[in-house]
Design an enzyme around this catalytic site. Sequence first.
Site, PDB file in Angstrom:
ATOM      1  N   LYS A  46      45.248  48.691  33.658  1.00  0.00           N
ATOM      2  CA  LYS A  46      44.836  49.382  34.885  1.00  0.00           C
ATOM      3  C   LYS A  46      45.455  48.748  36.123  1.00  0.00           C
ATOM      4  O   LYS A  46      45.945  49.448  37.001  1.00  0.00           O
ATOM      5  CB  LYS A  46      43.303  49.374  35.033  1.00  0.00           C
ATOM      6  CG  LYS A  46      42.564  50.080  33.916  1.00  0.00           C
ATOM      7  CD  LYS A  46      41.066  50.156  34.199  1.00  0.00           C
ATOM      8  CE  LYS A  46      40.394  48.804  34.314  1.00  0.00           C
ATOM      9  NZ  LYS A  46      40.223  48.093  33.049  1.00  0.00           N
ATOM     10  N   ARG A  83      31.875  51.293  36.683  1.00  0.00           N
ATOM     11  CA  ARG A  83      31.793  50.661  35.373  1.00  0.00           C
ATOM     12  C   ARG A  83      30.445  50.900  34.712  1.00  0.00           C
ATOM     13  O   ARG A  83      30.239  50.454  33.589  1.00  0.00           O
ATOM     14  CB  ARG A  83      31.973  49.158  35.557  1.00  0.00           C
ATOM     15  CG  ARG A  83      33.181  48.566  34.843  1.00  0.00           C
ATOM     16  CD  ARG A  83      33.208  47.107  35.225  1.00  0.00           C
ATOM     17  NE  ARG A  83      34.122  46.319  34.480  1.00  0.00           N
ATOM     18  CZ  ARG A  83      35.375  46.044  34.848  1.00  0.00           C
ATOM     19  NH1 ARG A  83      35.882  46.605  35.916  1.00  0.00           N
ATOM     20  NH2 ARG A  83      36.104  45.234  34.130  1.00  0.00           N
ATOM     21  N   ARG A 135      47.699  37.055  28.680  1.00  0.00           N
ATOM     22  CA  ARG A 135      47.484  37.011  30.131  1.00  0.00           C
ATOM     23  C   ARG A 135      46.761  35.732  30.524  1.00  0.00           C
ATOM     24  O   ARG A 135      47.061  35.128  31.549  1.00  0.00           O
ATOM     25  CB  ARG A 135      46.684  38.242  30.566  1.00  0.00           C
ATOM     26  CG  ARG A 135      46.481  38.353  32.069  1.00  0.00           C
ATOM     27  CD  ARG A 135      45.908  39.699  32.460  1.00  0.00           C
ATOM     28  NE  ARG A 135      44.460  39.703  32.433  1.00  0.00           N
ATOM     29  CZ  ARG A 135      43.710  40.783  32.685  1.00  0.00           C
ATOM     30  NH1 ARG A 135      44.283  41.944  32.956  1.00  0.00           N
ATOM     31  NH2 ARG A 135      42.405  40.723  32.648  1.00  0.00           N
ATOM     32  N   ARG A 168      42.799  33.201  35.290  1.00  0.00           N
ATOM     33  CA  ARG A 168      41.465  33.815  35.358  1.00  0.00           C
ATOM     34  C   ARG A 168      40.555  33.190  34.319  1.00  0.00           C
ATOM     35  O   ARG A 168      40.853  33.208  33.125  1.00  0.00           O
ATOM     36  CB  ARG A 168      41.580  35.335  35.121  1.00  0.00           C
ATOM     37  CG  ARG A 168      41.861  36.102  36.391  1.00  0.00           C
ATOM     38  CD  ARG A 168      42.019  37.561  36.128  1.00  0.00           C
ATOM     39  NE  ARG A 168      40.878  38.170  35.458  1.00  0.00           N
ATOM     40  CZ  ARG A 168      40.718  39.480  35.313  1.00  0.00           C
ATOM     41  NH1 ARG A 168      41.631  40.307  35.792  1.00  0.00           N
ATOM     42  NH2 ARG A 168      39.669  39.958  34.694  1.00  0.00           N
ATOM     43  N   ARG A 200      33.580  40.960  26.698  1.00  0.00           N
ATOM     44  CA  ARG A 200      33.943  41.963  27.713  1.00  0.00           C
ATOM     45  C   ARG A 200      34.248  43.320  27.070  1.00  0.00           C
ATOM     46  O   ARG A 200      33.947  44.360  27.642  1.00  0.00           O
ATOM     47  CB  ARG A 200      35.132  41.473  28.546  1.00  0.00           C
ATOM     48  CG  ARG A 200      34.671  40.537  29.671  1.00  0.00           C
ATOM     49  CD  ARG A 200      35.779  39.669  30.186  1.00  0.00           C
ATOM     50  NE  ARG A 200      36.875  40.419  30.760  1.00  0.00           N
ATOM     51  CZ  ARG A 200      38.122  39.953  30.858  1.00  0.00           C
ATOM     52  NH1 ARG A 200      38.416  38.741  30.426  1.00  0.00           N
ATOM     53  NH2 ARG A 200      39.061  40.690  31.402  1.00  0.00           N
TER      54      ARG A 200
HETATM   55  P1  ADP Z   1      39.245  43.634  33.493  1.00  0.00           P
HETATM   56  O1  ADP Z   1      39.171  45.113  33.524  1.00  0.00           O
HETATM   57  O2  ADP Z   1      40.570  43.126  33.013  1.00  0.00           O
HETATM   58  O3  ADP Z   1      38.090  42.984  32.794  1.00  0.00           O
HETATM   59  P2  ADP Z   1      38.538  43.381  36.326  1.00  0.00           P
HETATM   60  O4  ADP Z   1      39.350  42.606  37.259  1.00  0.00           O
HETATM   61  O5  ADP Z   1      38.411  44.841  36.531  1.00  0.00           O
HETATM   62  O6  ADP Z   1      39.189  43.040  34.926  1.00  0.00           O
HETATM   63  O7  ADP Z   1      37.034  42.773  36.257  1.00  0.00           O
HETATM   64  C1  ADP Z   1      36.781  41.420  36.008  1.00  0.00           C
HETATM   65  C2  ADP Z   1      35.274  41.156  36.027  1.00  0.00           C
HETATM   66  O8  ADP Z   1      34.742  41.474  37.325  1.00  0.00           O
HETATM   67  C3  ADP Z   1      34.438  41.995  35.054  1.00  0.00           C
HETATM   68  O9  ADP Z   1      34.376  41.424  33.764  1.00  0.00           O
HETATM   69  C4  ADP Z   1      33.071  42.008  35.768  1.00  0.00           C
HETATM   70  O10 ADP Z   1      32.377  40.805  35.573  1.00  0.00           O
HETATM   71  C5  ADP Z   1      33.448  42.081  37.231  1.00  0.00           C
HETATM   72  N1  ADP Z   1      33.521  43.479  37.717  1.00  0.00           N
HETATM   73  C6  ADP Z   1      34.643  44.116  38.153  1.00  0.00           C
HETATM   74  N2  ADP Z   1      34.375  45.381  38.541  1.00  0.00           N
HETATM   75  C7  ADP Z   1      33.035  45.549  38.316  1.00  0.00           C
HETATM   76  C8  ADP Z   1      32.135  46.639  38.495  1.00  0.00           C
HETATM   77  N3  ADP Z   1      32.563  47.829  38.956  1.00  0.00           N
HETATM   78  N4  ADP Z   1      30.840  46.459  38.162  1.00  0.00           N
HETATM   79  C9  ADP Z   1      30.390  45.290  37.695  1.00  0.00           C
HETATM   80  N5  ADP Z   1      31.189  44.217  37.502  1.00  0.00           N
HETATM   81  C10 ADP Z   1      32.493  44.337  37.805  1.00  0.00           C
END
Ligand code: ADP
Length: 192
Positions: A14, A89, A128, A134, A146
């Site tokens: 994404k 999400r 990654r 991260r 996750r």
């Molecule tokens: P990825 O999709 O690779 O897991 P993101 O950068 O989108 O990475 O998200 C990393 C973390 O940030 C998630 O595992 C969660 O803990 C938090 N997070 C991101 N967006 C949301 C959201 N919309 N609602 C709740 N937690 C979120």
Amino acid sequence: MFNLILFGPPGSGKGTQSDKLVAKYGLVHLSTGNLLREEIATKTPLGLQAMRFMDKGQLVPDEVVIGMVDSHFDKHKDAKGFLFDGFPRTVAQAKALDKLLELKKTEISKVLLLDVDEEELIKRLILRGKTSGRSDDADENILRSRQDVYKRETLPVAAYYAKAKKVIHIDGIGEIDEIFERLCSHIDKKMK
Ligand code: ADP
């Protein structure tokens, strides 16, 4: 306005595809993951709260994320559209987003869902994790949880938008540019 959601599990690409899409279509990129990491980097109270969840691979509470999105909206009053990445999400977040967009007299146009199988996702995330710095990419148990959180809490969001016939599945396996072309061909159809 033209608003898209780029949807998919952690590791589906994404972030990579969002950067290319916003450059091509002039949309405002709204990545809640990036916004949360900025809050953490600048050690704001919101960031410190969010970090406790993110490090464990759990979702940050809805009200925290929704508030953050709301204030990001206010900063981009003249946007011609948004590309949502990693948001919504949960179904509660999707409903909150619908309300926010309704206030702006607009809506989600399409949800582009990147399909990638779980073993490929874990492989990509482990890779990654070697360079991203991260903390949530560093540990395989957290990567797996996750994916579980995605299936349990985030996949219902796809069902929510499928009811409104907004979901398009895109094959997320292949070269980055190939996948980008697949996304663009659907967007171009919709924008015409
Ligand atoms: P990825 O999709 O690779 O897991 P993101 O950068 O989108 O990475 O998200 C990393 C973390 O940030 C998630 O595992 C969660 O803990 C938090 N997070 C991101 N967006 C949301 C959201 N919309 N609602 C709740 N937690 C979120």
